[in-house]
Design an enzyme around this catalytic site. Structure first.
Site, PDB file in Angstrom:
ATOM      1  N   LYS A  35      77.024  61.931   0.350  1.00  0.00           N
ATOM      2  CA  LYS A  35      77.057  61.010   1.492  1.00  0.00           C
ATOM      3  C   LYS A  35      77.316  59.580   1.014  1.00  0.00           C
ATOM      4  O   LYS A  35      77.189  59.292  -0.181  1.00  0.00           O
ATOM      5  CB  LYS A  35      75.726  61.087   2.260  1.00  0.00           C
ATOM      6  CG  LYS A  35      74.492  60.710   1.435  1.00  0.00           C
ATOM      7  CD  LYS A  35      73.196  61.071   2.158  1.00  0.00           C
ATOM      8  CE  LYS A  35      71.983  60.752   1.304  1.00  0.00           C
ATOM      9  NZ  LYS A  35      70.733  61.261   1.884  1.00  0.00           N
ATOM     10  N   ARG A 133      60.910  61.800   9.814  1.00  0.00           N
ATOM     11  CA  ARG A 133      62.200  61.181  10.060  1.00  0.00           C
ATOM     12  C   ARG A 133      62.920  62.094  11.030  1.00  0.00           C
ATOM     13  O   ARG A 133      62.772  61.931  12.220  1.00  0.00           O
ATOM     14  CB  ARG A 133      62.938  61.016   8.733  1.00  0.00           C
ATOM     15  CG  ARG A 133      64.192  60.235   8.826  1.00  0.00           C
ATOM     16  CD  ARG A 133      64.756  59.870   7.479  1.00  0.00           C
ATOM     17  NE  ARG A 133      65.296  61.013   6.750  1.00  0.00           N
ATOM     18  CZ  ARG A 133      65.906  60.910   5.574  1.00  0.00           C
ATOM     19  NH1 ARG A 133      66.016  59.728   4.992  1.00  0.00           N
ATOM     20  NH2 ARG A 133      66.394  61.958   4.974  1.00  0.00           N
ATOM     21  N   TYR A 259      77.234  26.889  -0.851  1.00  0.00           N
ATOM     22  CA  TYR A 259      76.825  26.663   0.539  1.00  0.00           C
ATOM     23  C   TYR A 259      75.390  26.158   0.654  1.00  0.00           C
ATOM     24  O   TYR A 259      74.509  26.596  -0.089  1.00  0.00           O
ATOM     25  CB  TYR A 259      76.943  27.962   1.335  1.00  0.00           C
ATOM     26  CG  TYR A 259      78.375  28.343   1.639  1.00  0.00           C
ATOM     27  CD1 TYR A 259      79.254  27.456   2.264  1.00  0.00           C
ATOM     28  CD2 TYR A 259      78.850  29.605   1.294  1.00  0.00           C
ATOM     29  CE1 TYR A 259      80.564  27.818   2.535  1.00  0.00           C
ATOM     30  CE2 TYR A 259      80.164  29.979   1.569  1.00  0.00           C
ATOM     31  CZ  TYR A 259      81.002  29.071   2.190  1.00  0.00           C
ATOM     32  OH  TYR A 259      82.303  29.436   2.463  1.00  0.00           O
ATOM     33  N   MET A 307      80.644  34.940   0.484  1.00  0.00           N
ATOM     34  CA  MET A 307      81.244  36.198   0.925  1.00  0.00           C
ATOM     35  C   MET A 307      82.097  36.833  -0.180  1.00  0.00           C
ATOM     36  O   MET A 307      82.055  38.040  -0.399  1.00  0.00           O
ATOM     37  CB  MET A 307      82.106  35.961   2.169  1.00  0.00           C
ATOM     38  CG  MET A 307      82.617  37.255   2.785  1.00  0.00           C
ATOM     39  SD  MET A 307      83.777  36.991   4.119  1.00  0.00           S
ATOM     40  CE  MET A 307      82.729  36.278   5.364  1.00  0.00           C
TER      41      MET A 307
HETATM   42  C1  LIG Z   1      70.027  61.829   0.694  1.00  0.00           C
HETATM   43  C2  LIG Z   1      69.322  63.117   0.778  1.00  0.00           C
HETATM   44  C3  LIG Z   1      69.153  63.918  -0.374  1.00  0.00           C
HETATM   45  C4  LIG Z   1      69.496  63.442  -1.769  1.00  0.00           C
HETATM   46  O1  LIG Z   1      68.399  62.775  -2.326  1.00  0.00           O
HETATM   47  P1  LIG Z   1      68.420  62.163  -3.809  1.00  0.00           P
HETATM   48  O2  LIG Z   1      67.100  61.496  -3.942  1.00  0.00           O
HETATM   49  O3  LIG Z   1      69.548  61.188  -3.825  1.00  0.00           O
HETATM   50  O4  LIG Z   1      68.629  63.286  -4.748  1.00  0.00           O
HETATM   51  C5  LIG Z   1      68.602  65.177  -0.204  1.00  0.00           C
HETATM   52  N1  LIG Z   1      68.214  65.619   1.013  1.00  0.00           N
HETATM   53  C6  LIG Z   1      68.336  64.864   2.133  1.00  0.00           C
HETATM   54  C7  LIG Z   1      67.863  65.411   3.426  1.00  0.00           C
HETATM   55  C8  LIG Z   1      68.874  63.587   2.055  1.00  0.00           C
HETATM   56  O5  LIG Z   1      68.968  62.840   3.156  1.00  0.00           O
END
Ligand SMILES: *Cc1c(COP(=O)(O)O)cnc(C)c1O
Length: 362
Positions: A35, A133, A259, A307
């Site tokens: 991801k 979550r 800035y 930036m």
């Molecule tokens: C992002 C994620 C992972 C990966 O976790 P790491 O700590 O990066 O290995 C695994 N499971 C879920 C549900 C996640 O959201």
């Protein structure tokens, strides 16, 4: 190269994959989490390498990330962790496998399958065992399973949950409670259905810290990219962020830098301008404790991060315009950079914007 470059060490990725795999039973499947553009690297290059290494599964957060992989010819199964109702058509069109995690999503998904006469669609049931979550909790999962069964449209490929504090050994008791709750829920579900879904729960630190959490598959993200090395020094960071001194400025005593005149020189000061800023993922909050390495020596950020550039102190340094600077690499890695600016490697890596050119070390 005389510009900002993010080097992605594909050899290090392979090394990390092998290190993590060596901790698992031969039968345990490996789900690689790619991801957020492969944690800020390049999800396509990373996924292609992992396919060559025979990875079993990919995970992405959102459907669009999976679509990107499919368009590049990745055929490996892809779990979408947090699919949204607005992406259901894409999920089906691109043969992605959604998590079923809420009644809202589940019901919308079943309706879509019914409307389009789709049968036996591969899905994964997400259980909330304490992270609070996403997922069905202890009081909801039976109703969710009933809906899945009644629909006769869904093939449950796996049941999974996610640990809240797998990297924190002070929370061992909580983690063990989560594992036991997940086991209990999973066995209740298995007794109610005819399929034999896989179970999975561990992220990278779960793999490294909790053997009892291995189940049928593990989900590794950050470990593949080389982090969690507090626990495992065998992992190698994949990301190296380098840039150059674009310009050197000599400021006089009393001059302000950048800035809002945040920094006022208390003496004649040699300033280096680095062509990278908050638009590239170098957050403005790093103005306070940010630093870079020049010829191995650490030097501080001066003034506010802009930036497109930021400034560093070059006093007493024998450097010239065009010289290389390192934000993080294997030795001074993104985790130490992250902790000095008050965040974690995950955030530093995933913030690296698409404006930074990636160079792959194959
Ligand atoms: C992002 C994620 C992972 C990966 O976790 P790491 O700590 O990066 O290995 C695994 N499971 C879920 C549900 C996640 O959201």
């Amino acid at each position: 190269m005389k510009k900002t470059i993010l080097e992605i060490d594909i050899k290090a990725l392979e090394h990390n994959f092998n290190v993590i795999n060596s901790k698992l039973k031969p039968s345990t499947k490996f789900m690689a989490v790619v991801k957020a553009n492969g944690y800020g690297s390049d999800s396509i290059e990373v996924a292609k390498k992992l396919v060559a290494l025979n990875v079993d599964y990919f995970a992405v957060a959102f459907a669009e990330e999976g679509v990107k992989l499919r368009k590049e010819g990745i055929k490996t199964p892809i779990l979408v962790l947090i699919p949204q109702v607005g992406s259901i058509k894409k999920i089906i069109d691109y043969k992605l496998e959604p998590s079923l995690y809420s009644f809202y999503f589940l019901e919308s998904f079943i309706s879509f399958l019914e409307l389009n006469s789709i049968h036996s669609y591969s899905c994964h049931l997400k259980i909330n065992s304490g992270l609070n979550r996403i997922g069905f909790n202890e009081s909801e999962f039976e109703q969710a399973v009933d809906k899945i069964k009644d629909s006769q449209k869904i093939k449950l490929v796996s049941i999974y949950s996610h640990l809240a504090a797998s990297e924190d050994l002070n929370e061992k008791k909580f983690t063990k409670m989560q594992i036991n709750l997940f086991k209990k829920i999973a066995s209740t579900i298995k007794s109610k259905i005819s399929e034999k879904p896989m179970l999975h729960m561990s992220n990278t630190s779960g793999i490294l810290n909790f053997d009892e959490c291995e189940f049928d598959m593990v989900r590794s993200g950050i470990g593949l990219y080389g982090y969690n090395n507090e626990l495992d020094k065998n992992l190698k960071p994949v990301h190296k962020l380098k840039s150059i001194i674009s310009q050197i400025i000599i400021a006089e005593k009393g001059d302000s830098i950048g800035y809002n005149r945040k920094f006022i020189c208390d003496a004649k000061t040699k300033i280096g301008v680095i062509p990278m800023g908050h638009a590239d993922g170098i957050s403005r909050s790093f103005s306070k404790n940010g630093y870079v390495f020049i010829k191995g020596a650490k030097t501080k950020v001066i003034g506010n991060i802009c930036m497109d550039v930021f400034m560093v102190n070059l006093n007493d340094m024998d450097v010239k315009e065009g010289d290389e600077i390192v934000v993080f690499d294997t030795k001074n890695n993104a985790e130490s950079f992250a902790s000095s600016v008050g965040t974690i490697s995950y955030e530093i890596l995933t913030n690296l914007s698409s404006r930074i050119e990636r160079k792959f070390i194959l």
